[in-house]
Write a protein that holds these residues in place. Structure first.
Motif, mmCIF file in Angstrom:
data_model
loop_
_atom_site.group_PDB
_atom_site.id
_atom_site.type_symbol
_atom_site.label_atom_id
_atom_site.label_comp_id
_atom_site.label_asym_id
_atom_site.label_seq_id
_atom_site.Cartn_x
_atom_site.Cartn_y
_atom_site.Cartn_z
ATOM 1 N N LEU B 424 0.858 -1.194 0.000
ATOM 2 C CA LEU B 424 0.000 0.000 0.000
ATOM 3 C C LEU B 424 0.885 1.232 0.000
ATOM 4 O O LEU B 424 1.752 1.363 0.872
ATOM 5 C CB LEU B 424 -0.879 0.042 1.249
ATOM 6 C CG LEU B 424 -1.889 -1.068 1.445
ATOM 7 C CD1 LEU B 424 -1.255 -2.247 2.173
ATOM 8 C CD2 LEU B 424 -3.062 -0.557 2.264
ATOM 9 N N ILE B 426 0.643 4.999 0.742
ATOM 10 C CA ILE B 426 -0.329 5.878 1.399
ATOM 11 C C ILE B 426 0.339 7.104 2.005
ATOM 12 O O ILE B 426 1.523 7.090 2.321
ATOM 13 C CB ILE B 426 -1.078 5.141 2.525
ATOM 14 C CG1 ILE B 426 -0.073 4.513 3.510
ATOM 15 C CG2 ILE B 426 -2.022 4.099 1.972
ATOM 16 C CD1 ILE B 426 -0.728 3.893 4.724
ATOM 17 N N HIS B 431 -5.161 7.236 5.325
ATOM 18 C CA HIS B 431 -5.321 6.209 6.372
ATOM 19 C C HIS B 431 -6.741 5.674 6.474
ATOM 20 O O HIS B 431 -6.950 4.468 6.600
ATOM 21 C CB HIS B 431 -4.854 6.757 7.721
ATOM 22 C CG HIS B 431 -3.366 6.708 7.891
ATOM 23 N ND1 HIS B 431 -2.744 6.805 9.102
ATOM 24 C CD2 HIS B 431 -2.364 6.562 6.976
ATOM 25 C CE1 HIS B 431 -1.429 6.730 8.953
ATOM 26 N NE2 HIS B 431 -1.180 6.592 7.660
ATOM 27 N N ALA B 434 -7.491 3.400 3.587
ATOM 28 C CA ALA B 434 -6.659 2.188 3.688
ATOM 29 C C ALA B 434 -7.214 1.258 4.766
ATOM 30 O O ALA B 434 -7.285 0.037 4.585
ATOM 31 C CB ALA B 434 -5.210 2.568 3.990
ATOM 32 N N ALA B 435 -7.630 1.863 5.886
ATOM 33 C CA ALA B 435 -8.155 1.051 6.999
ATOM 34 C C ALA B 435 -9.379 0.263 6.563
ATOM 35 O O ALA B 435 -9.584 -0.880 7.001
ATOM 36 C CB ALA B 435 -8.488 1.955 8.188
ATOM 37 N N LEU B 438 -8.153 -2.896 4.694
ATOM 38 C CA LEU B 438 -7.253 -3.859 5.350
ATOM 39 C C LEU B 438 -7.892 -5.209 5.684
ATOM 40 O O LEU B 438 -7.263 -6.248 5.471
ATOM 41 C CB LEU B 438 -6.614 -3.227 6.593
ATOM 42 C CG LEU B 438 -5.454 -2.269 6.271
ATOM 43 C CD1 LEU B 438 -4.985 -1.561 7.530
ATOM 44 C CD2 LEU B 438 -4.291 -3.033 5.628
ATOM 45 N N ARG B 447 1.718 -11.229 3.520
ATOM 46 C CA ARG B 447 2.470 -10.064 4.003
ATOM 47 C C ARG B 447 1.902 -8.800 3.390
ATOM 48 O O ARG B 447 1.709 -8.724 2.182
ATOM 49 C CB ARG B 447 3.961 -10.202 3.642
ATOM 50 C CG ARG B 447 4.824 -9.007 4.059
ATOM 51 C CD ARG B 447 6.323 -9.334 4.058
ATOM 52 N NE ARG B 447 6.777 -9.827 2.783
ATOM 53 C CZ ARG B 447 7.660 -9.188 1.983
ATOM 54 N NH1 ARG B 447 8.195 -8.030 2.376
ATOM 55 N NH2 ARG B 447 8.035 -9.701 0.842
ATOM 56 N N LEU B 448 1.617 -7.827 4.253
ATOM 57 C CA LEU B 448 1.124 -6.520 3.808
ATOM 58 C C LEU B 448 2.221 -5.512 4.105
ATOM 59 O O LEU B 448 2.827 -5.563 5.180
ATOM 60 C CB LEU B 448 -0.142 -6.142 4.583
ATOM 61 C CG LEU B 448 -1.267 -7.183 4.606
ATOM 62 C CD1 LEU B 448 -2.462 -6.652 5.390
ATOM 63 C CD2 LEU B 448 -1.677 -7.578 3.204
ATOM 64 N N LEU B 449 2.474 -4.607 3.164
ATOM 65 C CA LEU B 449 3.521 -3.632 3.468
ATOM 66 C C LEU B 449 3.123 -2.245 3.027
ATOM 67 O O LEU B 449 2.323 -2.086 2.108
ATOM 68 C CB LEU B 449 4.866 -4.043 2.896
ATOM 69 C CG LEU B 449 5.017 -4.338 1.417
ATOM 70 C CD1 LEU B 449 6.421 -3.928 0.972
ATOM 71 C CD2 LEU B 449 4.844 -5.827 1.144
ATOM 72 N N VAL B 450 3.677 -1.283 3.734
ATOM 73 C CA VAL B 450 3.298 0.114 3.523
ATOM 74 C C VAL B 450 4.475 0.888 2.930
ATOM 75 O O VAL B 450 5.600 0.803 3.421
ATOM 76 C CB VAL B 450 2.843 0.752 4.859
ATOM 77 C CG1 VAL B 450 2.762 2.270 4.735
ATOM 78 C CG2 VAL B 450 1.486 0.185 5.269
ATOM 79 N N PHE B 453 7.991 -1.976 -1.577
ATOM 80 C CA PHE B 453 7.680 -3.058 -2.506
ATOM 81 C C PHE B 453 8.138 -4.372 -1.877
ATOM 82 O O PHE B 453 9.062 -4.382 -1.059
ATOM 83 C CB PHE B 453 8.347 -2.808 -3.865
ATOM 84 C CG PHE B 453 7.849 -1.543 -4.517
ATOM 85 C CD1 PHE B 453 6.676 -1.542 -5.253
ATOM 86 C CD2 PHE B 453 8.529 -0.339 -4.343
ATOM 87 C CE1 PHE B 453 6.190 -0.373 -5.824
ATOM 88 C CE2 PHE B 453 8.056 0.836 -4.915
ATOM 89 C CZ PHE B 453 6.883 0.824 -5.653
#
Lengths: 509, 509
Positions: B424, B426, B431, B434-435, B438, B447-450, B453
């Motif tokens: 994501l 952002i 926020h 995005a929330a 989620l 795995r989620l990452l902000v 990459f």
């Protein structure tokens, strides 16, 4: 308490429009009060949709709220009072003492999972702090937690109308993990299922949890359960029952667009190995204890000791004589359902008619709805040659495999399928021989026990009620004890997340 | 160092008698020195028999000895020196810096598992003290430990000739768990495989471990790998590769007399979601960073960001323009094998020829063995309507999905298959949006990452390199990080055991 026969879909009670189901008095075969109507595929769709809608909120309930919910279910089950026991007695033929004990076990199981939820260890929280200065590349900030898999389909078992049914171990562990549950009730105890289902539904509502956290469906056949497992919104399955039933569900689950795990506890004959030293010293005592374990609850336990392995000789003769005498005095016992009773009689008849098998003892005769204990013997070589002798005869039937020596005993063990339990009866001078077998036995079953029988399954952190295929569909798990919660979780990693976007358990403070 | 081309079966080096394999210079397509001959089914049988024979002793090695063994493998890999890097460079076309980094990662991974073994937490030791006085029934003494599943078949991946190959993550975690390993080498880097295989074999011998703890087999085709997975003595599978390959192994494993778990990491397109706030503020910056991640290692990563989701508008235009400019300057890169290069070109050509897809940018042209970066764009509705656009194009090809608004973005996410990662991008004012996404994203990937990459995969306790099917065969696990050890373990309970018969970790003191 009057039974409505309704399906429980989310917060509603809905009359089913599928095939009719009646509770059957196990002792007489007569229909009991209450008419239950099966679910339709539209009901499955509605229950799955509600469970899916409830999932995001339910899986993020605070640990305290989730624990209190499990405890509320326990309280509500106790509050049903004696009508629950009476209905379960009628539907299953199990005696009062056993069902009161099972109720306490069910209630304590819910409380144990509440404790497990409060402790929070199952979340497996992990924190790897980042390091932006690391060379050659910065180290990311990583946080991990276990997340609930999604809505779980639970199939109640016939032989534990409380502890492995609507609010039994699978339901308790799935709810504890944060998964909504849709139960397909076992049609052998629909009234018991409705009473307990209402107790769970009430707890959902009084706890302010999202509608769909729990639903209960009836079905006279297999179609509804199969539709449930095939539904894309169901993400795992808990099942206790026959091998045929378990394999059918595994097959459906594997063929889905997104396959899902099936935790099926299917069948076992739970070998009991009698070592020479123990047999020589107390063969008769072990024989009497075995007869007691074999006939407990009409032998209708997944952990029933159906297979005895020993070396032929005086000790084994003493064991056989004592077991046979004890069994002869055991009254026939009402079995759970007419179908189970019929299957038991057919299994016993098959052993009686088997060329290589000799009958050693029979319990007392009873009514058409009762099973009489039976004990058989076969030579090791014949047992190995006839794979069908490993088929579970669900009920109080045991088979002794007489071996010539320890080498032949090893061979028999090498020919066995995966099991739930293996029991060893040993004396101090058997230790060396037992130690030689252990590496193989560890691969054969989920629980090994010494100088006892597997019929008691303690609900506690160190219990494993599971075992290699075909005892279960997945030997990496247990369906009893706190470790059961792990079946319904998967790890998720959050990398470089701002605190505000992290799930609550991973936030600072 | 001269390559022998031998199979490594237990402590022996054995010439194969199956089909011939040659290392291929990835840059030229020419055969490299060394002639490798494939294994036969007799070789599979011998390797499996040795692994099975080694299993009882290997799984009970003291933690310190097992940890030292993993460290010895790491030392032996380093001791090969530059000839390992040179051979890997020739066989894979990957540059020196990347392979030196990958060697360090492989070595550190072995050391991290050594640490994990020493700490012993993976054993999950649990102790429930008995209480003979408890009413109505005595409480048994229960002890639990995790036990290794058995010999594991590991399939090396083409794109990480060290870190996901002979002594890569699957091998390290299986050996750490106490499982012997039989590796089916990837035929794209046979010389690299032999060198590392000898390093492991030497460590087995110098550590005094049982012969069969490790074997290495070559095969020009699929038959040997399939025979390995079908062998009754193999009890789990670790695989990284194509979806077709993973599904074939899952199928074989499910049809065995005793089905076994397959941990297959198969394919993903790793969505990157660009939120409006981030795009508005730094669309061009994100575009340049994306181009770097897309083309890293010729895009040959399981975590390569192949899909970009964003809302059409100025910010996305800035992103596209910057990404396109950066990509145009990226030289073509040698791909791992001629087959992978061909498949990449075909994938790109398919996108070029797709009615709904528009090409945005292309990298520089290169030789016949090189891949040029490519960036495409499609409208959200077309993406949803054409499921084939979700197929992974292994290499530096990306597809932008332009959405009209956040509602359409939600729809696209709802249409996606299981993934390894979701990134994501952002800003603070994203926020809230995005929330909202989620809860769905947590179910989509491991795995989620902000604001990054997924191409870097840290080897650490909180990493999850896994995700829902079809990204992997089993979304309950990870193939990178210390949690990977749990894939190869199952719990066993010991009830009322005398201390002398307990496995070492459960004994007193």
């Amino acid at each position: 308490m009057d039974l409505t026969g309704n399906l429980l879909i989310g917060n509603s009670a809905v009359p089913g429009s599928g095939g009719e189901i009646f509770g059957i008095d196990a002792a007489t075969g007569a229909a009991l009060p209450g008419r239950f109507a099966g679910a339709t595929k539209a009901d499955v769709d509605r229950a799955a949709a509600l469970a899916w809608a409830a999932f995001p909120a339910y899986r993020e309930t605070a640990l305290e709220a989730r624990a209190a919910f499990l405890e509320a279910i326990a309280e509500n089950i106790l509050a049903i009072g004696d009508s629950l026991i009476e209905r379960a007695m009628a539907e299953t033929g199990l005696p009062r003492g056993r069902l009161e004990g099972e109720r306490m076990r069910t209630v304590n199981q819910l409380r144990l999972f509440a404790k497990e939820v409060r402790e929070g260890r199952f979340q497996e929280l992990r924190f790897d702090a980042g390091d932006p200065e690391r060379k050659p590349v910065p180290k990311p900030d990583l946080k991990l937690r276990n997340l609930a898999l999604g809505p779980v389909a639970v199939f109640g078992a016939s032989n534990f109308p409380l502890a492995f049914s609507v609010a039994g171990g699978d339901t308790a562990s799935a709810l504890a993990a944060g998964c909504p549950v849709v139960v397909k009730a076992h049609s052998a105890h629909p009234g018991t299922s409705e009473l307990v289902g209402i107790a769970v539904q009430k707890a959902v509502m009084s706890s302010g949890l999202p509608e769909g956290t729990f639903s209960l469906l009836f079905d006279a056949g297999y179609e509804i359960g199969q539709a449930l497992v095939a539904d894309a919104r169901i993400r795992a399955v808990g099942f206790t029952g026959s091998r045929r039933g378990g394999l059918a569900l595994m097959d459906i689950a594997a063929k889905r667009k997104q396959p899902i795990p099936v935790y099926a506890e299917m069948s076992a004959i739970n070998p009991v190995i009698l070592f020479p030293g123990a047999l020589a010293k107390r063969g008769a005592d072990i024989g009497r204890a075995f007869a007691g374990s074999l006939t407990l609850g009409a032998g209708q336990f997944c952990t029933n000791p159906g297979l005895i392995l020993a070396i032929a000789g005086e000790g084994l003769e003493a064991f056989k004589q004592a077991a046979a005498e004890a069994l002869k005095a055991v009254p026939a016992q009402t079995m759970l359902t007419p179908g189970i009773c019929k299957a038991y009689r057919e299994g016993v008849a098959k052993l009686m008619g088997h060329d290589t098998v000799k009958q050693i003892a029979a319990g007392q005769e009873g009514t058409d709805h009762q099973g009489s204990a039976a004990l058989f013997e076969v030579k090791a070589a014949d047992f190995i040659a006839h794979h069908e002798l490993q088929e579970e005869v669900f009920g109080a039937s045991g088979l002794i495999v007489a071996c010539q020596d320890l080498a032949e005993l090893h061979k028999v063990i090498g020919a066995l399928e995966g099991q739930l339990t293996v029991a060893l009866h040993i004396d101090a001078d058997d230790h060396a021989e037992a130690a030689k077998l252990l590496p193989e036995l560890e691969l054969l079953a989920g629980r090994l026990l010494v100088n006892g029988f597997g019929t008691g399954v303690e609900v506690s952190p160190a219990m494993v009620h599971g075992g290699p295929y075909p005892a279960t569909s997945d030997g990496r798990s247990t369906s009893v004890g706190t470790l059961a919660i792990e079946r319904f979780l998967r790890p998720v990693c959050y990398q470089d997340f701002p605190d505000a976007l992290l799930p609550q358990p991973l936030r600072k403070g």
